[in-house]
Write a protein that holds these residues in place. Structure first.
Motif, PDB file in Angstrom:
ATOM      1  N   ARG A 159      29.528  15.785  -1.038  1.00 38.04           N
ATOM      2  CA  ARG A 159      29.527  14.974   0.320  1.00 38.04           C
ATOM      3  C   ARG A 159      30.232  16.003   1.350  1.00 38.04           C
ATOM      4  N   ASP A 232      28.974   1.906  -9.591  1.00 40.22           N
ATOM      5  CA  ASP A 232      29.650   2.308  -8.396  1.00 40.22           C
ATOM      6  C   ASP A 232      29.290   3.638  -8.007  1.00 40.22           C
ATOM      7  N   GLU A 235      25.828   3.989  -6.973  1.00 40.48           N
ATOM      8  CA  GLU A 235      25.763   3.574  -5.445  1.00 40.48           C
ATOM      9  C   GLU A 235      26.084   4.635  -4.406  1.00 40.48           C
ATOM     10  N   TRP A 236      27.260   5.166  -4.877  1.00 36.59           N
ATOM     11  CA  TRP A 236      27.756   6.215  -3.871  1.00 36.59           C
ATOM     12  C   TRP A 236      27.036   7.532  -4.040  1.00 36.59           C
ATOM     13  N   SER A 238      23.858   7.362  -4.325  1.00 34.23           N
ATOM     14  CA  SER A 238      22.531   6.939  -3.412  1.00 34.23           C
ATOM     15  C   SER A 238      22.979   6.912  -1.820  1.00 34.23           C
ATOM     16  N   THR A 239      24.083   6.464  -1.703  1.00 38.21           N
ATOM     17  CA  THR A 239      24.958   6.392  -0.343  1.00 38.21           C
ATOM     18  C   THR A 239      24.578   7.837   0.355  1.00 38.21           C
ATOM     19  N   ILE A 240      25.189   8.687  -0.232  1.00 35.44           N
ATOM     20  CA  ILE A 240      25.516   9.834   0.147  1.00 35.44           C
ATOM     21  C   ILE A 240      23.968  10.614   0.405  1.00 35.44           C
ATOM     22  N   GLN A 242      21.079   8.964   1.223  1.00 34.77           N
ATOM     23  CA  GLN A 242      20.710   8.110   2.130  1.00 34.77           C
ATOM     24  C   GLN A 242      21.265   8.562   3.390  1.00 34.77           C
ATOM     25  N   ASN A 243      22.558   8.884   3.571  1.00 35.31           N
ATOM     26  CA  ASN A 243      23.221   9.384   4.958  1.00 35.31           C
ATOM     27  C   ASN A 243      22.786  10.582   5.025  1.00 35.31           C
ATOM     28  N   HIS A 244      22.656  11.375   4.076  1.00 33.66           N
ATOM     29  CA  HIS A 244      22.096  12.892   4.356  1.00 33.66           C
ATOM     30  C   HIS A 244      20.535  12.854   4.894  1.00 33.66           C
TER      31      HIS A 244
END
Length: 317
Positions: A159, A232, A235-236, A238-240, A242-244
């Protein structure tokens, strides 16, 4: 063959069937950990313990679906352990009246801490094999904590790296890790369901003492907790990603906007250049003076650029 026996006195290494026979003869209860060796020799060793042919074949067949079975004859589990470097390894656990057997392939030092805990509790564990099996399963599960810690560190580092350098090669690596993590979480989700199903009515299993039932129920909670932690992290990750992806899309949109603004500024100049660049005779004859050059070639383009810039600034573009 390479195996270790853990019992009340300590840990001893076993390399031959004859040595195993001599070591276990006086023991009331022990844990035999088989971590390497030729399959034929391992089969001979497991047969020496009194296991029947189906049990031996089950113990030596890797690539099985994770599951658990508890009955009056003992416990049979296909689960995992994790080496310190983060490698997850399939392990088979078989618990019978006199011993616990684990079969896997890896570095024996991975379970040094688990064996130490087993030895410290050996006097209590030998009273009931079900209790001992539940404790060993908890010790095997505890090795996954290190994997989750490594995963947390890696996700945090990725991240930060993506924040500093959005186009880093870490994106491809993280995508691969995410796919493996999601696959592992799916496996663990199925295993959690299998464990919950196996524990139903465990108190009624012949030979099960209250302490063993409590330990198995604790193991179910630990498995569910590990499953949630893996989910978790999935999901973390995946969020990284998606944010990227959103950040990359925004940067691309900003670049397109800048190109659009530049094109707006130069579009009038392009039109003027194209119009006056046409070689019509009347144009050549009528606008060939120095005044025409200054007016049409210098002042008009400059005025167009200035007007375009003023218009963009007023629109806060």
């Amino acid at each position: 063959m390479a195996a270790l026996i853990a019992e009340a006195v300590g840990v001893r290494q076993v390399t031959t069937t004859a040595e195993l026979r001599d070591l276990i003869a006086p023991l009331k209860f022990f844990w035999l950990d088989v971590f390497a060796g030729d399959e034929a020799v391992q089969k001979e060793v497991l047969t020496e313990l009194g296991l029947d042919a189906p049990e031996v074949l089950w113990a030596l067949r890797f690539g099985q679906v994770p599951r658990m079975a508890i009955g009056q004859h003992g416990v049979r589990v296909v689960t995992w352990l994790a080496e310190p470097a983060g490698t997850i390894i399939e392990v088979h656990l078989l618990c019978v009246r006199r011993c616990i057997v684990t079969v896997w392939k890896g570095n024996p030092a991975t379970l040094d801490e688990a064996r130490r805990h087993f030895i410290e509790r050996a006097a209590e564990l030998e009273k009931n094999p079900f209790n001992a099996a539940a404790i060993v399963l908890q010790l095997l599960l505890a090795t996954l904590d290190q994997v989750i810690t490594i995963l947390d560190t890696k996700l945090h580092a990725v991240r930060e790296e993506l924040h500093r350098a959005p186009h880093t090669s870490e994106v491809a690596a993280l995508t691969g890790d995410l796919q493996r993590l999601q696959s592992r979480w799916a496996d663990f989700d199925r295993y959690s369901s299998a464990v919950r199903a196996a524990i139903v009515g465990v108190e009624a299993v012949p030979g099960m003492d209250p302490r063993g039932a409590v330990e198995f129920n604790d193991y179910v909670e630990q498995v569910e907790d590990t499953e949630h932690r893996l989910h978790d992290r999935s999901e973390w990750a995946s969020t990284i990603l998606q944010n990227h992806a959103a950040a990359v899309a925004k940067r691309q949109a900003d670049q397109i906007n800048r190109l659009t603004l530049v094109s707006i500024i130069f579009l009038p100049l392009t039109f003027i250049t194209g119009f006056f660049g046409m070689n019509f005779n009347w144009m050549i004859e009528n606008i060939g003076s120095a005044f025409a050059f200054v007016l049409l070639g210098v002042i008009l383009p400059t005025l167009c650029v200035a007007l375009a810039v003023v218009w963009l600034r007023r629109r806060r573009l």
